[in-house]
Design an enzyme around this catalytic site. Structure first.
Site, PDB file in Angstrom:
ATOM      1  N   HIS A   1      37.443  41.158  37.590  1.00 15.39           N
ATOM      2  CA  HIS A   1      38.168  41.488  36.361  1.00 15.39           C
ATOM      3  C   HIS A   1      38.464  40.222  35.566  1.00 15.39           C
ATOM      4  O   HIS A   1      39.172  39.338  36.047  1.00 15.39           O
ATOM      5  CB  HIS A   1      39.482  42.197  36.682  1.00 15.39           C
ATOM      6  CG  HIS A   1      39.311  43.576  37.250  1.00 15.39           C
ATOM      7  ND1 HIS A   1      39.456  44.718  36.482  1.00 15.39           N
ATOM      8  CD2 HIS A   1      39.010  44.000  38.505  1.00 15.39           C
ATOM      9  CE1 HIS A   1      39.256  45.788  37.252  1.00 15.39           C
ATOM     10  NE2 HIS A   1      38.983  45.377  38.485  1.00 15.39           N
TER      11      HIS A   1
ATOM     12  N   GLY B   1      42.357  52.013  37.243  1.00 14.44           N
ATOM     13  CA  GLY B   1      43.757  52.406  37.067  1.00 14.44           C
ATOM     14  C   GLY B   1      44.212  53.427  38.085  1.00 14.44           C
ATOM     15  O   GLY B   1      43.699  53.485  39.205  1.00 14.44           O
TER      16      GLY B   1
ATOM     17  N   HIS C   1      32.232  42.654  41.023  1.00 11.32           N
ATOM     18  CA  HIS C   1      33.504  43.342  40.755  1.00 11.32           C
ATOM     19  C   HIS C   1      34.554  42.262  40.538  1.00 11.32           C
ATOM     20  O   HIS C   1      35.218  41.809  41.465  1.00 11.32           O
ATOM     21  CB  HIS C   1      33.876  44.262  41.921  1.00 11.32           C
ATOM     22  CG  HIS C   1      35.026  45.180  41.615  1.00 11.32           C
ATOM     23  ND1 HIS C   1      34.913  46.559  41.600  1.00 11.32           N
ATOM     24  CD2 HIS C   1      36.319  44.919  41.284  1.00 11.32           C
ATOM     25  CE1 HIS C   1      36.094  47.095  41.290  1.00 11.32           C
ATOM     26  NE2 HIS C   1      36.957  46.111  41.101  1.00 11.32           N
TER      27      HIS C   1
ATOM     28  N   GLU D   1      39.909  54.530  46.559  1.00 12.99           N
ATOM     29  CA  GLU D   1      40.797  53.392  46.844  1.00 12.99           C
ATOM     30  C   GLU D   1      42.183  53.940  47.171  1.00 12.99           C
ATOM     31  O   GLU D   1      42.694  53.772  48.275  1.00 12.99           O
ATOM     32  CB  GLU D   1      40.824  52.449  45.637  1.00 12.99           C
ATOM     33  CG  GLU D   1      41.647  51.200  45.831  1.00 12.99           C
ATOM     34  CD  GLU D   1      41.698  50.319  44.577  1.00 12.99           C
ATOM     35  OE1 GLU D   1      42.159  49.180  44.710  1.00 12.99           O
ATOM     36  OE2 GLU D   1      41.305  50.774  43.472  1.00 12.99           O
TER      37      GLU D   1
ATOM     38  N   ASP E   1      37.375  40.714  42.813  1.00 15.08           N
ATOM     39  CA  ASP E   1      38.287  41.633  42.125  1.00 15.08           C
ATOM     40  C   ASP E   1      39.122  40.915  41.063  1.00 15.08           C
ATOM     41  O   ASP E   1      38.726  40.850  39.913  1.00 15.08           O
ATOM     42  CB  ASP E   1      39.173  42.376  43.132  1.00 15.08           C
ATOM     43  CG  ASP E   1      39.753  43.672  42.570  1.00 15.08           C
ATOM     44  OD1 ASP E   1      39.315  44.109  41.488  1.00 15.08           O
ATOM     45  OD2 ASP E   1      40.627  44.260  43.220  1.00 15.08           O
ATOM     46  N   ASP E   2      40.291  40.412  41.430  1.00 17.39           N
ATOM     47  CA  ASP E   2      41.165  39.673  40.495  1.00 17.39           C
ATOM     48  C   ASP E   2      41.386  38.274  41.064  1.00 17.39           C
ATOM     49  O   ASP E   2      42.451  37.977  41.621  1.00 17.39           O
ATOM     50  CB  ASP E   2      42.507  40.393  40.333  1.00 17.39           C
ATOM     51  CG  ASP E   2      42.354  41.780  39.732  1.00 17.39           C
ATOM     52  OD1 ASP E   2      42.044  41.869  38.531  1.00 17.39           O
ATOM     53  OD2 ASP E   2      42.540  42.768  40.467  1.00 17.39           O
TER      54      ASP E   2
ATOM     55  N   HIS F   1      36.108  52.809  39.855  1.00 19.87           N
ATOM     56  CA  HIS F   1      37.061  52.604  40.940  1.00 19.87           C
ATOM     57  C   HIS F   1      37.339  53.984  41.545  1.00 19.87           C
ATOM     58  O   HIS F   1      37.810  54.880  40.839  1.00 19.87           O
ATOM     59  CB  HIS F   1      38.379  52.039  40.403  1.00 19.87           C
ATOM     60  CG  HIS F   1      38.323  50.602  39.989  1.00 19.87           C
ATOM     61  ND1 HIS F   1      37.562  50.162  38.932  1.00 19.87           N
ATOM     62  CD2 HIS F   1      38.964  49.506  40.490  1.00 19.87           C
ATOM     63  CE1 HIS F   1      37.737  48.849  38.791  1.00 19.87           C
ATOM     64  NE2 HIS F   1      38.572  48.426  39.731  1.00 19.87           N
TER      65      HIS F   1
ATOM     66  N   ASP G   1      40.356  40.076  32.984  1.00 22.30           N
ATOM     67  CA  ASP G   1      41.789  40.056  32.674  1.00 22.30           C
ATOM     68  C   ASP G   1      42.642  39.900  33.931  1.00 22.30           C
ATOM     69  O   ASP G   1      43.869  39.859  33.850  1.00 22.30           O
ATOM     70  CB  ASP G   1      42.200  41.303  31.869  1.00 22.30           C
ATOM     71  CG  ASP G   1      41.444  42.563  32.260  1.00 22.30           C
ATOM     72  OD1 ASP G   1      40.780  42.557  33.311  1.00 22.30           O
ATOM     73  OD2 ASP G   1      41.506  43.555  31.512  1.00 22.30           O
TER      74      ASP G   1
END
Length: 331
Positions: A14, A170, A12, A200, A278-279, A197, A16
């Site tokens: 991202h 999102g 998981h 959450e 994640d990010d 997702h 971006d």
């Protein structure tokens, strides 16, 4: 802490949400984009979490800077290439990089399918230079609505042979999963795996919907499953994987502290769960950080961490032969 005889994976992650600070700086200047700081050093706090910041709004603002500098398709290709490099340099054996072409395209009105192609090209270039296995997951960003997700889906499905799965990300509360049932029917018809997702921001019902209607075999985050004993039992029985991202959950205020994170609850219930970043660009972390946190803050033993590593390989969108090859490379 990390068992070197077991493949290390990040499922998981991202693409971006992982743009280097110096890349934001360079692309901003290259394309005449006004940045919020006048030096590389002072830019970092605007694009990365500093210290104990825990605000979803602040997190999303930092994330937005990562795509604000994607002024052309070469910039997209560069970011994809650097994501492969970062995965390899962080010690990963395998990573699934997910990306939302609509989100990446929107600031500078890039063609969505062109963004998909640029990501694929950047990853291919990265794989020539770095020793790591990479697969791609396409994201539909529900926050932009059904029509935008249709555009996104079409751009992604045009290159479905380069993807292993599709994700829904999102605003989970504002755009519930049932709005996208038809989109995911097309994903299933295309033969792609599904992750979503869910659980959450919304409750366990969002996870039931993702599994039963969208066809998800993995769930991103899923922290609210712990309030639904029937769901926990279902997850364990059917090997529905939970892609857990503890540091990100803290940074976005999904949990208020590591002590409150339900990772241990999932493990004790026999649910398949993995550790992920994640990010990583926004959170300023790598996968090893998550394993350190799992040991020091979540209280996992080395044996449990090894199980988490094995879980990641089991959950990966790979064929059995690819899984065996990952293990063989560690022998």
């Amino acid at each position: 802490m990390i068992n070197t005889s077991i493949p290390l994976v990040d499922l998981h992650r991202h693409l971006d949400g992982n743009v280097r600070v110096n890349t934001i700086w360079e692309l901003g200047h290259q394309h005449g984009i006004a940045l919020p700081a006048d030096s590389l050093e002072t830019l970092a706090p605007f694009v990365q979490i500093q210290g104990k910041e825990t605000s979803l709004v602040a997190f999303l603002k930092k994330l937005d800077w990562m795509v604000a500098v994607l002024a052309d398709l070469d910039a997209v290709k560069r970011v994809a290439y650097e994501n492969v490099a970062d995965a390899a340099l962080s010690g990963l054996d395998y990573a699934e990089l997910r990306f939302s072409p609509y989100y990446m395209a929107m600031n500078h009105k890039l063609p969505i399918e062109g963004v998909v192609e640029a990501v694929i090209d950047g990853v291919k270039a990265g794989l020539k230079d770095y020793q790591v296995k990479i697969n791609l997951i396409g994201i539909m960003s529900r926050s932009f609505g059904q029509a935008a997700c249709t555009q996104e889906l079409e751009g992604l499905l045009a290159h479905k042979q380069h993807l292993v799965a599709m994700d829904l990300a999102g605003d989970e509360l504002g755009f519930p999963g049932e709005l996208f049932n038809e989109h995911f029917k097309r994903v299933r018809d295309a033969g792609l795996a599904i992750t979503a997702h869910a659980g959450e921001a919304a409750g366990s019902q969002s996870m039931w919907q993702a599994i039963q209607e969208l066809g998800a075999t993995r769930i991103g985050h899923g922290v609210n499953a712990i309030h639904d004993p029937k769901l926990m039992e279902y997850l364990a029985k059917h090997r529905i994987g939970i892609e857990s991202c503890p540091t990100s959950n803290l940074h976005t205020s999904t949990v208020s502290s590591y002590a409150e994170h339900p990772f241990r609850t999932f493990m004790d219930a026999g649910v398949l769960i993995s550790l992920n970043t994640d990010d990583p660009g926004v959170s300023a972390i790598d996968i090893k950080h998550e394993y350190r946190i799992a040991k020091s803050e979540l209280g996992l033993s080395d044996a449990e961490l090894a199980q988490v590593q094995r879980n990641g390989v089991e959950m990966a969108f790979l064929s059995e032969s690819e899984r065996k090859a990952l293990y063989a490379a560690k022998a």
